[in-house]
Design a protein around this motif. Sequence first.
Motif, PDB file in Angstrom:
ATOM      1  N   ASP A   1       0.847  -1.184   0.000  1.00 31.68           N
ATOM      2  CA  ASP A   1       0.000   0.000   0.000  1.00 31.68           C
ATOM      3  C   ASP A   1       0.888   1.242   0.000  1.00 31.68           C
ATOM      4  O   ASP A   1       0.832   2.095   0.892  1.00 31.68           O
ATOM      5  N   CYS A   2       1.801   1.301  -0.992  1.00 30.53           N
ATOM      6  CA  CYS A   2       2.885   2.286  -0.991  1.00 30.53           C
ATOM      7  C   CYS A   2       2.481   3.624  -1.593  1.00 30.53           C
ATOM      8  O   CYS A   2       1.585   3.720  -2.420  1.00 30.53           O
ATOM      9  N   ALA A   3       3.190   4.636  -1.149  1.00 30.07           N
ATOM     10  CA  ALA A   3       3.202   5.941  -1.804  1.00 30.07           C
ATOM     11  C   ALA A   3       4.616   6.161  -2.321  1.00 30.07           C
ATOM     12  O   ALA A   3       5.567   5.525  -1.851  1.00 30.07           O
ATOM     13  N   CYS A   4       4.744   7.039  -3.280  1.00 28.17           N
ATOM     14  CA  CYS A   4       6.057   7.249  -3.900  1.00 28.17           C
ATOM     15  C   CYS A   4       6.413   8.727  -3.879  1.00 28.17           C
ATOM     16  O   CYS A   4       5.586   9.584  -4.194  1.00 28.17           O
ATOM     17  N   ILE A   5       7.635   9.024  -3.475  1.00 27.52           N
ATOM     18  CA  ILE A   5       8.170  10.384  -3.540  1.00 27.52           C
ATOM     19  C   ILE A   5       8.871  10.518  -4.882  1.00 27.52           C
ATOM     20  O   ILE A   5       9.780   9.747  -5.199  1.00 27.52           O
ATOM     21  N   LEU A   6       8.429  11.487  -5.697  1.00 27.19           N
ATOM     22  CA  LEU A   6       8.882  11.612  -7.079  1.00 27.19           C
ATOM     23  C   LEU A   6       9.916  12.727  -7.227  1.00 27.19           C
ATOM     24  O   LEU A   6       9.974  13.660  -6.420  1.00 27.19           O
ATOM     25  N   SER A   7      10.711  12.614  -8.283  1.00 26.79           N
ATOM     26  CA  SER A   7      11.643  13.690  -8.620  1.00 26.79           C
ATOM     27  C   SER A   7      10.848  14.864  -9.185  1.00 26.79           C
ATOM     28  O   SER A   7       9.959  14.691 -10.013  1.00 26.79           O
ATOM     29  N   SER A   8      11.178  16.057  -8.732  1.00 24.88           N
ATOM     30  CA  SER A   8      10.460  17.254  -9.178  1.00 24.88           C
ATOM     31  C   SER A   8      11.031  17.841 -10.461  1.00 24.88           C
ATOM     32  O   SER A   8      10.438  18.743 -11.055  1.00 24.88           O
ATOM     33  N   MET A   9      12.185  17.324 -10.917  1.00 21.98           N
ATOM     34  CA  MET A   9      12.840  17.916 -12.075  1.00 21.98           C
ATOM     35  C   MET A   9      13.881  16.956 -12.639  1.00 21.98           C
ATOM     36  O   MET A   9      14.201  15.936 -12.035  1.00 21.98           O
ATOM     37  N   SER A  10      14.415  17.291 -13.800  1.00 20.79           N
ATOM     38  CA  SER A  10      15.524  16.541 -14.383  1.00 20.79           C
ATOM     39  C   SER A  10      16.813  16.975 -13.692  1.00 20.79           C
ATOM     40  O   SER A  10      17.118  18.171 -13.640  1.00 20.79           O
ATOM     41  N   ALA A  11      17.546  16.019 -13.148  1.00 18.44           N
ATOM     42  CA  ALA A  11      18.722  16.353 -12.351  1.00 18.44           C
ATOM     43  C   ALA A  11      19.555  15.102 -12.134  1.00 18.44           C
ATOM     44  O   ALA A  11      19.265  14.041 -12.686  1.00 18.44           O
ATOM     45  N   SER A  12      20.591  15.229 -11.318  1.00 18.31           N
ATOM     46  CA  SER A  12      21.389  14.091 -10.880  1.00 18.31           C
ATOM     47  C   SER A  12      21.142  13.858  -9.393  1.00 18.31           C
ATOM     48  O   SER A  12      20.890  14.810  -8.648  1.00 18.31           O
ATOM     49  N   VAL A  13      21.200  12.601  -8.982  1.00 21.58           N
ATOM     50  CA  VAL A  13      21.066  12.287  -7.560  1.00 21.58           C
ATOM     51  C   VAL A  13      22.404  12.600  -6.893  1.00 21.58           C
ATOM     52  O   VAL A  13      23.415  11.950  -7.175  1.00 21.58           O
ATOM     53  N   TRP A  14      22.404  13.612  -6.038  1.00 22.68           N
ATOM     54  CA  TRP A  14      23.644  14.049  -5.397  1.00 22.68           C
ATOM     55  C   TRP A  14      23.904  13.256  -4.111  1.00 22.68           C
ATOM     56  O   TRP A  14      24.964  12.688  -3.931  1.00 22.68           O
ATOM     57  N   LYS A  15      22.891  13.185  -3.233  1.00 25.63           N
ATOM     58  CA  LYS A  15      23.060  12.441  -1.988  1.00 25.63           C
ATOM     59  C   LYS A  15      21.736  11.771  -1.618  1.00 25.63           C
ATOM     60  O   LYS A  15      20.661  12.351  -1.802  1.00 25.63           O
ATOM     61  N   ILE A  16      21.835  10.562  -1.108  1.00 26.37           N
ATOM     62  CA  ILE A  16      20.678   9.846  -0.581  1.00 26.37           C
ATOM     63  C   ILE A  16      20.719   9.970   0.935  1.00 26.37           C
ATOM     64  O   ILE A  16      21.660   9.512   1.583  1.00 26.37           O
TER      65      ILE A  16
END
Length: 235
Positions: A159-174
Amino acid sequence: MNPSRTYTPSGAVGIAGPVAAIYPIISPGGYQLFGRTLPAWQTWGKGPNFSPEHPWLLRPFDQVSFMPVSEDHYLELEQQFNAGQYKFEIEPVVFSMAAYTGFVQAIASEVAEYMDNRAAAAAREGARENELLSEWLAHKALEASSGEDDSKETKETWDCACILSSMSASVWKIKCQVGQTIQSADEVMIILEAMKTEIDVPAGEENVGKVVKELGKGIREGVSVQAGDPLVWVS
């Protein structure tokens, strides 16, 4: 250029569209570099052309001329500049609009040839980019279709929700970990990077109290993401 360079030396000369610039200090950068000179900035105001109150060299309407030197000679000049011992050659001139107009007219045919060559090169590059984009979109569509069933099953099970990327970018830090419980809406899950800017991806009010189940498919530091790509699954 994205991601941009993390290191550009001071005095690098770069161009971006119609703009050219001399990098004043060591910094990240994205301009296309085509030369190296002495910087027009002295942070501590050292040298005969600077002062602590006036650490910059150039003023509006100044005209800059470059002289070719060998690499060894440049390194010597750079040492003098850093030590505050280099003196720039500066002479007063009067800008003549008539002379400038004559110069522009004298090179008109050369400019027209350059513009034609540039337009042809842009057309070739545009066609190449469209071809590569079509290949990439086809690949993404194939990936999406192959992972569609797995994603649907996972979402239904958790029963998941997903946090989405708001823009085109690179993943800098998790910043989040699997099993972590989200404590506040402002809690940063991922930091993206685009055009030398860090963008926080917060959990959001609707996800407070939920638990991080997993990262989105293929999400790791350094990868590129597009707007709308799943970053973090929470339940």
